[in-house]
Write an enzyme that holds these catalytic residues in place. Structure first.
Site, short mmCIF file in Angstrom:
data_model
loop_
_atom_site.label_atom_id
_atom_site.label_comp_id
_atom_site.label_asym_id
_atom_site.label_seq_id
_atom_site.Cartn_x
_atom_site.Cartn_y
_atom_site.Cartn_z
N GLU A 143 2.87 1.19 -11.28
CA GLU A 143 3.52 0.39 -12.23
C GLU A 143 4.88 -0.41 -11.94
OE1 GLU A 143 1.02 -1.49 -13.40
OE2 GLU A 143 -0.33 -0.39 -13.59
N HIS A 174 0.19 -3.84 -6.03
CA HIS A 174 -0.81 -2.75 -6.13
C HIS A 174 -1.75 -2.92 -5.18
CE1 HIS A 174 -0.31 -1.81 -10.17
NE2 HIS A 174 -0.03 -2.59 -10.65
N HIS A 219 2.90 -8.74 -8.76
CA HIS A 219 2.59 -7.36 -9.14
C HIS A 219 1.67 -6.96 -8.69
CE1 HIS A 219 3.21 -4.96 -12.28
NE2 HIS A 219 1.91 -4.51 -12.14
N GLU A 220 0.38 -7.66 -8.60
CA GLU A 220 -0.63 -8.13 -8.85
C GLU A 220 -1.02 -7.81 -7.37
OE1 GLU A 220 -2.72 -6.44 -11.48
OE2 GLU A 220 -1.45 -7.08 -13.03
#
Length: 729
Positions: free
Chosen positions: A516, A464, A459-460
């Site tokens: 997100e 992103h 995710h990070e």
């Protein structure tokens, strides 16, 4: 209070779990110099966190002042004993309700949930609340002050009128980022002005002053400085803020740009940042702190961006930190940043996995479902570390972070990823999990933490950290080929970001949840990859189970997300949970019984639900559905196509009658969110001491009374001065 209000939805259950963020092993391994650096960054972070009170609700600062006076004068145990001294005393349940409320208030830095943005009130009557306070030691020592504070906050503390139930704009709620009379049109007008003047909204608030038929918009910048006189920065750097301070006329509206918001609080924060700089490990850390100090002194976001650039270049530090007005989740308009500051020690063993993931990034990014033209021209290798948090000063503590949020820096210079290891560890539990079938309970409990570690990493870093924004440069050139095709159409790119435009500015209130969602989808999509799983130590059947539990956890979260939806105004109150609901809808739309939601009855005889996820269809039906959706998310983001992006995202965010019925069961079965008790540090002689606290409501309260003075006249003055701008009914 309206008769339809269900009070249970605004109470913190006494069963709320408290966890302590363990960091002693990592802290004890530091040198004295490193401990002093960490101590002062920690002090600065918690000092700045007082800003969150002023960013949450009109009454939050006053409630904080009241509780600090009360619990600095005596222990929690003594307070409880005092409240049960005579025939008019509180019951054991009422006492526990009150103490849990106080601890929850501290844990959220305000009386609105940091995760969900709904108000919570004490679980005892207003009369019993006041009765307990009149028995305490602080009341006996300073009756006038305690009575004044109690009188000032008591009605608002319990007020559940419609605008006070949740954070929002206009009739949808309250927000102290704005005066109570600000409308969405007002905010949009000032945003347009700020765009023209190239003023960042991150560290601003907007107050609308109406007098004698005239309107003046006050745009307030957070800074120590309260005047227009320039304050030079590092190496004689100009005070760029002075260029736009003062009165402006924009579309026949008077706008006054002024600085000095939170001045007294930021002054104390700057003091500790200045002290920390004396113990910095290298030139990048020193330069970073000097830029941050200039930012907080003057209100310059450009200085904060410069500090962030030095922060990115500080590779592999022993102590990691970041501080400022960062995330815009709680701003109803989606552009103003909540304060947060943290300091942590790097967990070298855990960080090795994330370093391996970074090494593999150039092989993994091409696997994402959008064409190469939609990916950054060059992957800027970031630091990705696992951290043990020493102190996180804000309204809540995340599990992972990808910063800075400045698009121009992220696209061209890079970013950092951090996974908060002791936060992840604190969430592991053997408790029975709601909405999961009995046959999967053991596997879910066993693998939830390691699967979440994989999801956070993806995710990070690759969520992103991926994707290109198509931009028109100042010189009229583009950062992309103008003939770039839009996938699955016969068209080429027709929209892009103009100079000065950012992702947040274009996508505004949906920017946070949309992003997100994109990052969560990347995690789901890539956790099916064997190379990713092996990096985290999962092979064969174990790896397949990790992927399955990760997907099951996401589907379950999409159902639980209904708790964070308000049917009355059809609004979502939490960015991540809206994103997870959207993902659930995408997977349900995929059909073929990939995901089903079954109604049943629990052991208590009441209605219950469970989610079914067909493990055999994840690699085929599930992967294809997430891939198609993820591609659309990226295309609309890359091309600044807000209109189509919002239309698609809103359609999946919609909650129909079927899910409104499911929501009733979700609410009836909801479980309280964990509270995290954090350590403090103090200088004792020639050493820095780590202070730890019990994992309990009393431990939370004690940590805060040790962290802050019994009375803060600076905070009190700011609170009183702002009262006239927040006249909510």
């Amino acid at each position: 209070m309206a008769n339809t209000t269900d009070l249970s939805q605004f109470l913190i259950p006494n069963e709320v779990p408290f966890n302590f963020l363990e960091c002693k092993k990592a802290f004890d391994a530091l040198t004295l110099k490193e401990k002093l650096y960490a101590h002062h960054i920690c002090q600065a972070s918690w000092q700045g966190a007082l800003v969150c009170l002023l960013q949450t609700s009109p009454e939050s600062p006053g409630i904080f002042l009241l509780f600090q006076k009360i619990f600095s004068a005596e222990s929690v145990e003594s307070f409880c004993a005092s409240a049960q001294q005579d025939e008019a005393s509180l019951t054991d349940t009422e006492i526990k309700n009150l103490i849990v409320f106080v601890a929850s208030f501290y844990g959220n830095m305000g009386n609105y949930k940091s995760f969900g943005d709904t108000k919570f009130i004490p679980g005892l009557s207003k009369e019993k609340f006041k009765s307990a306070i009149t028995r305490c030691v602080a009341y006996k020592n300073d009756k006038e002050m305690i009575e004044n504070l109690c009188t000032a906050v008591l009605d608002d503390l319990y007020n559940l009128n419609d605008r006070r139930k949740q954070l929002g704009l206009e009739e949808q709620g309250l927000s102290t980022y704005y005066s109570s009379n600000c409308t969405r049109d007002d905010v949009a007008l000032i945003q347009e002005f700020m765009k023209e003047k190239e003023i960042s909204p991150y560290n601003t608030r907007l107050f609308k002053v109406e007098k004698d038929g005239n309107v003046e918009y006050q745009l307030r910048l957070a800074s120590v400085a309260t005047t227009v006189e320039p304050l030079p920065g590092p190496d004689g750097q100009d005070d760029v803020v002075t260029a736009y301070l003062g009165n402006h006329v924009f579309k026949k509206n008077t706008i006054k740009v002024q600085r000095g918001d939170y001045s007294g609080i930021l002054k104390g924060m700057v003091h500790h940042l200045t002290e920390a700089e004396k113990y910095s490990a290298n030139e990048n850390q020193s330069a970073m702190l000097k830029e941050y100090i200039h930012c907080f002194n003057t209100g310059s976001i450009e200085a904060h961006k410069n500090g962030s650039r030095h922060w990115i270049r500080d590779k592999g530090p022993v102590i990691e930190s970041y501080i400022g007005f960062i995330e815009s989740y709680r701003d109803p308009f989606g552009v103003r940043g909540e304060f947060e500051g943290f300091v942590a020690m790097v967990n070298k063993e855990m960080s090795k996995k994330f370093a391996d993931l970074v090494d593999a990034a150039t092989d993994l990014l091409p696997l994402l479902p959008w064409p190469q033209e939609y990916e950054k021209d060059k992957f800027l290798r970031p630091d990705f570390t696992s951290l043990d948090i020493l102190g996180f000063g804000s309204s809540g503590v995340p599990a992972g972070i990808n910063i800075p949020n400045y698009d121009d820096i992220r696209q061209k210079e890079g970013f950092k990823n951090v996974s908060l290891g002791n936060v992840l560890a604190s969430h592991s539990s053997n408790e029975k999990v709601t909405f999961v079938q009995e046959e999967y309970q053991e596997l879910f409990s066993k693998l939830k933490a390691p699967s979440f570690e994989v999801q956070v990493g993806l995710h990070e870093l690759l969520g992103h950290g991926s994707g290109k924004l198509f931009q028109l440069n100042e010189d009229g050139t583009f950062n992309f080929n103008e003939n770039t095709a839009i996938p699955d159409t016969d068209s080429t790119v027709k929209s892009w970001y103009k100079p000065g435009e950012t992702w947040d500015i274009i996508f505004q209130e949906i920017a946070s949840t949309y992003e997100e969602c994109r990052a969560e989808c990347v995690g789901l999509y890539l956790c099916l990859n064997n190379k990713v799983l092996s990096i985290f130590g999962h092979e064969g059947e174990d790896g397949a189970n990790i992927s399955y539990i990760n997907w099951l956890n996401m589907v379950r979260a999409g159902l639980i997300a209904l708790e964070f939806y308000t049917p009355e105004n059809k609004k979502w109150r939490q960015a991540h949970m809206q994103a997870r609901y959207v993902i659930l809808q995408v997977l349900l739309e995929a059909g073929e019984d990939l995901v089903t939601i079954k109604k049943t009855f629990g052991e208590d005889g009441k209605e219950n639900l469970f989610v079914q996820l067909d493990q055999e269809k994840i690699q085929s039906v599930g992967r294809e559905a997430i891939g198609k959706f993820l591609k659309k998310l990226q295309i609309y983001k890359s091309t600044a196509d807000f209109e189509q992006g919002k239309r698609m995202y809103d359609s999946y965010s919609s909650v129909g009658e079927e899910f409104l019925e499911l929501r009733k069961i979700v609410l009836a079965r909801k479980q309280p969110r964990r509270m995290l008790v954090q350590a403090n540090t103090k200088i004792q002689g020639d050493d820095v001491i780590l202070c730890e606290y019990p994992a309990s409501a009393a431990g939370m309260i004690t940590s805060f009374t040790a962290r802050y003075p019994s009375h803060d006249p600076v905070l009190e003055k700011l609170w009183q001065e702002e009262a006239i701008y927040h006249a909510y009914k």
